[in-house]
Enzyme design. Structure first.
Site, PDB file in Angstrom:
ATOM      1  N   ARG A   9       0.815  -1.194   0.000  1.00 47.04           N
ATOM      2  CA  ARG A   9       0.000   0.000   0.000  1.00 47.04           C
ATOM      3  C   ARG A   9       0.861   1.261   0.000  1.00 47.04           C
ATOM      4  O   ARG A   9       0.543   2.258  -0.615  1.00 47.04           O
ATOM      5  CB  ARG A   9      -0.938   0.004   1.196  1.00 47.04           C
ATOM      6  CG  ARG A   9      -1.898   1.171   1.180  1.00 47.04           C
ATOM      7  CD  ARG A   9      -2.157   1.724   2.554  1.00 47.04           C
ATOM      8  NE  ARG A   9      -2.680   0.742   3.467  1.00 47.04           N
ATOM      9  CZ  ARG A   9      -3.964   0.457   3.589  1.00 47.04           C
ATOM     10  NH1 ARG A   9      -4.847   1.078   2.853  1.00 47.04           N
ATOM     11  NH2 ARG A   9      -4.352  -0.432   4.466  1.00 47.04           N
ATOM     12  N   TYR A  10       1.946   1.231   0.777  1.00 48.20           N
ATOM     13  CA  TYR A  10       2.842   2.381   0.840  1.00 48.20           C
ATOM     14  C   TYR A  10       4.054   2.055  -0.030  1.00 48.20           C
ATOM     15  O   TYR A  10       4.554   0.931   0.000  1.00 48.20           O
ATOM     16  CB  TYR A  10       3.252   2.643   2.289  1.00 48.20           C
ATOM     17  CG  TYR A  10       2.062   2.849   3.197  1.00 48.20           C
ATOM     18  CD1 TYR A  10       1.320   4.022   3.120  1.00 48.20           C
ATOM     19  CD2 TYR A  10       1.667   1.868   4.097  1.00 48.20           C
ATOM     20  CE1 TYR A  10       0.213   4.213   3.949  1.00 48.20           C
ATOM     21  CE2 TYR A  10       0.567   2.043   4.927  1.00 48.20           C
ATOM     22  CZ  TYR A  10      -0.154   3.216   4.843  1.00 48.20           C
ATOM     23  OH  TYR A  10      -1.248   3.397   5.648  1.00 48.20           O
ATOM     24  N   ARG A  12       7.307   0.283   1.556  1.00 44.50           N
ATOM     25  CA  ARG A  12       7.217  -0.835   2.480  1.00 44.50           C
ATOM     26  C   ARG A  12       6.056  -1.756   2.138  1.00 44.50           C
ATOM     27  O   ARG A  12       5.024  -1.305   1.644  1.00 44.50           O
ATOM     28  CB  ARG A  12       7.126  -0.357   3.935  1.00 44.50           C
ATOM     29  CG  ARG A  12       6.107   0.710   4.224  1.00 44.50           C
ATOM     30  CD  ARG A  12       6.683   1.679   5.268  1.00 44.50           C
ATOM     31  NE  ARG A  12       5.667   2.527   5.893  1.00 44.50           N
ATOM     32  CZ  ARG A  12       5.301   3.710   5.376  1.00 44.50           C
ATOM     33  NH1 ARG A  12       5.802   4.129   4.224  1.00 44.50           N
ATOM     34  NH2 ARG A  12       4.420   4.445   6.017  1.00 44.50           N
ATOM     35  N   CYS A  29      -2.604 -16.855  16.229  1.00 44.55           N
ATOM     36  CA  CYS A  29      -2.139 -15.972  17.298  1.00 44.55           C
ATOM     37  C   CYS A  29      -2.157 -16.767  18.600  1.00 44.55           C
ATOM     38  O   CYS A  29      -2.861 -17.765  18.705  1.00 44.55           O
ATOM     39  CB  CYS A  29      -3.074 -14.777  17.470  1.00 44.55           C
ATOM     40  SG  CYS A  29      -3.150 -13.734  16.024  1.00 44.55           S
ATOM     41  N   CYS A  76      -7.356 -11.339  20.264  1.00 47.31           N
ATOM     42  CA  CYS A  76      -7.828 -10.102  20.871  1.00 47.31           C
ATOM     43  C   CYS A  76      -9.209  -9.822  20.297  1.00 47.31           C
ATOM     44  O   CYS A  76      -9.374  -9.807  19.080  1.00 47.31           O
ATOM     45  CB  CYS A  76      -6.887  -8.955  20.535  1.00 47.31           C
ATOM     46  SG  CYS A  76      -5.146  -9.411  20.697  1.00 47.31           S
ATOM     47  N   CYS A  79      -9.704  -7.406  17.396  1.00 44.71           N
ATOM     48  CA  CYS A  79      -8.812  -7.544  16.236  1.00 44.71           C
ATOM     49  C   CYS A  79      -9.482  -7.051  14.949  1.00 44.71           C
ATOM     50  O   CYS A  79     -10.585  -7.468  14.619  1.00 44.71           O
ATOM     51  CB  CYS A  79      -8.396  -8.996  16.051  1.00 44.71           C
ATOM     52  SG  CYS A  79      -7.279  -9.231  14.648  1.00 44.71           S
ATOM     53  N   ARG A  89      -8.223  -7.426  11.942  1.00 44.53           N
ATOM     54  CA  ARG A  89      -7.951  -8.313  10.813  1.00 44.53           C
ATOM     55  C   ARG A  89      -8.653  -9.650  11.033  1.00 44.53           C
ATOM     56  O   ARG A  89      -8.174 -10.702  10.624  1.00 44.53           O
ATOM     57  CB  ARG A  89      -6.451  -8.476  10.613  1.00 44.53           C
ATOM     58  CG  ARG A  89      -6.097  -8.590   9.127  1.00 44.53           C
ATOM     59  CD  ARG A  89      -4.619  -8.752   8.901  1.00 44.53           C
ATOM     60  NE  ARG A  89      -3.941  -7.523   8.609  1.00 44.53           N
ATOM     61  CZ  ARG A  89      -2.741  -7.189   9.122  1.00 44.53           C
ATOM     62  NH1 ARG A  89      -2.141  -7.995   9.962  1.00 44.53           N
ATOM     63  NH2 ARG A  89      -2.176  -6.066   8.790  1.00 44.53           N
ATOM     64  N   ASP A 114     -10.371   0.486  14.506  1.00 45.33           N
ATOM     65  CA  ASP A 114     -10.801   0.349  13.115  1.00 45.33           C
ATOM     66  C   ASP A 114     -12.244  -0.131  13.074  1.00 45.33           C
ATOM     67  O   ASP A 114     -12.752  -0.673  14.049  1.00 45.33           O
ATOM     68  CB  ASP A 114      -9.881  -0.638  12.392  1.00 45.33           C
ATOM     69  CG  ASP A 114      -8.487  -0.065  12.213  1.00 45.33           C
ATOM     70  OD1 ASP A 114      -8.395   1.116  11.815  1.00 45.33           O
ATOM     71  OD2 ASP A 114      -7.507  -0.772  12.480  1.00 45.33           O
ATOM     72  N   ASP A 149      -6.432   4.203  10.647  1.00 46.04           N
ATOM     73  CA  ASP A 149      -6.295   3.674   9.302  1.00 46.04           C
ATOM     74  C   ASP A 149      -7.634   3.960   8.638  1.00 46.04           C
ATOM     75  O   ASP A 149      -8.658   3.400   9.045  1.00 46.04           O
ATOM     76  CB  ASP A 149      -6.021   2.164   9.375  1.00 46.04           C
ATOM     77  CG  ASP A 149      -4.867   1.771   8.493  1.00 46.04           C
ATOM     78  OD1 ASP A 149      -4.928   2.104   7.285  1.00 46.04           O
ATOM     79  OD2 ASP A 149      -3.922   1.150   8.989  1.00 46.04           O
ATOM     80  N   LYS A 196      -3.017   5.174   6.698  1.00 44.05           N
ATOM     81  CA  LYS A 196      -2.898   5.743   8.044  1.00 44.05           C
ATOM     82  C   LYS A 196      -2.792   7.264   7.994  1.00 44.05           C
ATOM     83  O   LYS A 196      -2.077   7.797   7.164  1.00 44.05           O
ATOM     84  CB  LYS A 196      -1.634   5.227   8.704  1.00 44.05           C
ATOM     85  CG  LYS A 196      -1.683   3.773   9.110  1.00 44.05           C
ATOM     86  CD  LYS A 196      -0.447   3.453   9.945  1.00 44.05           C
ATOM     87  CE  LYS A 196      -0.335   1.971  10.226  1.00 44.05           C
ATOM     88  NZ  LYS A 196      -0.027   1.183   9.004  1.00 44.05           N
TER      89      LYS A 196
HETATM   90  C1  PLP Z   1       0.729   0.160   8.867  1.00 48.89           C
HETATM   91  C2  PLP Z   1       1.160  -0.396   7.616  1.00 48.89           C
HETATM   92  C3  PLP Z   1       2.482  -0.263   7.203  1.00 48.89           C
HETATM   93  C4  PLP Z   1       3.536   0.426   8.035  1.00 48.89           C
HETATM   94  O1  PLP Z   1       3.291   1.766   8.187  1.00 48.89           O
HETATM   95  P1  PLP Z   1       4.214   2.639   9.144  1.00 48.89           P
HETATM   96  O2  PLP Z   1       3.524   3.944   9.241  1.00 48.89           O
HETATM   97  O3  PLP Z   1       5.551   2.718   8.483  1.00 48.89           O
HETATM   98  O4  PLP Z   1       4.321   1.922  10.444  1.00 48.89           O
HETATM   99  C5  PLP Z   1       2.829  -0.811   5.980  1.00 48.89           C
HETATM  100  N1  PLP Z   1       1.923  -1.437   5.197  1.00 48.89           N
HETATM  101  C6  PLP Z   1       0.636  -1.563   5.556  1.00 48.89           C
HETATM  102  C7  PLP Z   1      -0.318  -2.228   4.645  1.00 48.89           C
HETATM  103  C8  PLP Z   1       0.215  -1.056   6.788  1.00 48.89           C
HETATM  104  O5  PLP Z   1      -1.064  -1.195   7.156  1.00 48.89           O
HETATM  105  S1  SF4 Z   2      -4.638  -7.967  17.287  1.00 48.95           S
HETATM  106 FE1  SF4 Z   2      -5.363  -9.644  15.972  1.00 48.95          FE
HETATM  107  S2  SF4 Z   2      -3.554 -10.281  14.791  1.00 48.95           S
HETATM  108 FE2  SF4 Z   2      -2.815  -9.076  16.569  1.00 48.95          FE
HETATM  109  S3  SF4 Z   2      -2.413 -10.601  18.168  1.00 48.95           S
HETATM  110 FE3  SF4 Z   2      -4.473  -9.848  18.502  1.00 48.95          FE
HETATM  111  S4  SF4 Z   2      -5.784 -11.310  17.386  1.00 48.95           S
HETATM  112 FE4  SF4 Z   2      -3.681 -11.596  16.644  1.00 48.95          FE
END
Ligand code: PLP
Ligand code: SF4
Length: 364
Positions: A106-107, A110, A119, A123, A126, A128, A287, A324, A331
């Protein structure tokens, strides 16, 4: 710490309501969650997030108290079946940016690689959750090769974030395979590992793990502590092991209603991180994941708290309060964000790309 003891500890996680009720008195609502979830599973309906808690993390909670900040992080409740119309199955729109299976780009500089859905503790907030706990396997050889090939072709990528799930629940050998596959082809890449292990299963941070990770420096650990109660002799020792090995540790917290949404808790958390040589990096606004509204702090309240926090803690103790943006906006740091109030849609927040995304006003 015995080197392989963590595997037993992982295997002995509590995953059923029966086992859990030996240690915690479950409320009507909590019992109802497990019943409803069981029925949905039987009917082949999509389930919410799996349930699992390590005995270690459970032991940090005062399990007789439903308001306990550790208990609330792992204890499911019926509220998870409340869906708001603005909540999304994939709140960050990550699937849109999935360039090859498992790799999210996305960025520009990175990329994020999902290496497992497992996990140690699930949590309940979570974001995701459409992935976490579902895809329980480990990234396959072919998937890994394809991801590495993509990153080789895109040499603007300078950093790879391993995430999931929790990469550090994998055995040392598998972690070594993954890091080896990446670093043998991408010599200059910086690795980040996102993990909750230090706060939920610190026994995992063994000498063996450290010797594997050390081979792949520069490598950063991004951990997750949400409350001062998560600091124990064991978790602090785990943090030290990384840092003493030349592996810096940063922390990301989630702002969680009834858990850490007060100034005293946040200031104490920040102080403990700094004392343990960990830099508070982000504190995330919740989120819009389905069934997590009971954890979200209204945005305006979050902004006020974070403003107060900035007056209490030092510069190194101050995390970036970020959200996000729902639907793939990426972000943004909230205190400086360009934000407008729109009565129908809540807040319209400008992304770094210049587009506006809506985030609900949940203060009503
Ligand atoms: C959060 C995130 C990152 C890292 O972002 P930073 O601001 O550098 O911590 C990279 N890729 C994705 C998809 C993310 O959600
Ligand atoms: S936030 Fe989601 S991905 Fe992260 S440790 Fe907790 S359950 Fe696992």
């Amino acid at each position: 710490m015995q080197d392989n003891g963590w595997k037993e500890h992982f295997k002995n996680r509590i995953i059923s309501a029966e086992e859990l009720s030996k240690y915690c008195r479950l409320s009507e609502e909590e019992r109802a969650f497990f019943k409803t979830e069981g029925k949905r599973k039987q009917n082949g309906q999509s389930v919410t997030l799996d349930f699992a808690v390590t005995r270690y993390f459970l032991s940090l909670s005062d399990c007789g108290n439903p308001a306990d900040p550790v208990r609330r992080q792992f204890m499911p409740s019926l509220s998870e079946f409340i869906y708001k119309e603005y909540e999304l199955p994939d709140p960050l729109g990550e699937s849109e940016y999935m360039v090859v299976p498992g790799l999210i780009h996305r960025y520009k500089n990175r990329a994020l690689l999902l290496v497992t859905g497992l996990c140690a503790v699930y949590c309940r907030y979570c974001f995701r959750r459409h992935f976490t706990g579902r895809k329980k396997g480990i990234i396959g050889r072919e998937e890994l090769v394809n991801a590495v090939q993509y990153m080789e072709k895109h040499n603007e990528i300078e950093e790879v974030l391993l995430s999931g799930g929790d990469p550090l629940v994998l055995p040392d050998g598998r972690i070594n395979d993954i890091l080896g596959a990446i670093k043998s082809r991408l010599k200059k890449i910086v690795v980040r590992i996102g993990t909750r292990i230090p706060s939920v299963l610190p026994q995992r941070v063994t000498g063996g793990l450290i010797s594997v990770l050390k081979l792949y420096r520069p490598l950063w650990i991004i951990t997750q502590f949400n409350h001062p109660k998560e600091f124990t002799g064991r978790s602090m020792e785990a943090l030290s092991r990384f840092i003493d090995a030349g592996i810096p540790v940063l922390n990301q917290s989630v702002l969680l209603k009834g858990i850490n949404d007060n100034l005293r808790t946040l200031a104490e958390l920040s102080g403990l991180l700094v004392k343990n040589r960990v830099k508070p990096y982000y504190i995330f606004q919740g989120d819009l994941a389905k069934g997590t509204s009971h954890f979200r702090v209204p945005l305006k309240r979050g902004l006020k708290l974070i403003d107060e926090l900035s007056k209490e803690v030092s510069g190194i103790g101050m995390p970036v309060y970020a959200v996000d943006l729902p639907g793939g906006g990426g972000k943004v740091s909230l205190p400086g964000a360009d934000m407008e109030k729109n009565d129908d849609k809540g807040f319209m927040i400008k992304s770094s790309g210049g587009k506006r995304y809506s985030y609900p006003d949940e203060s009503r």
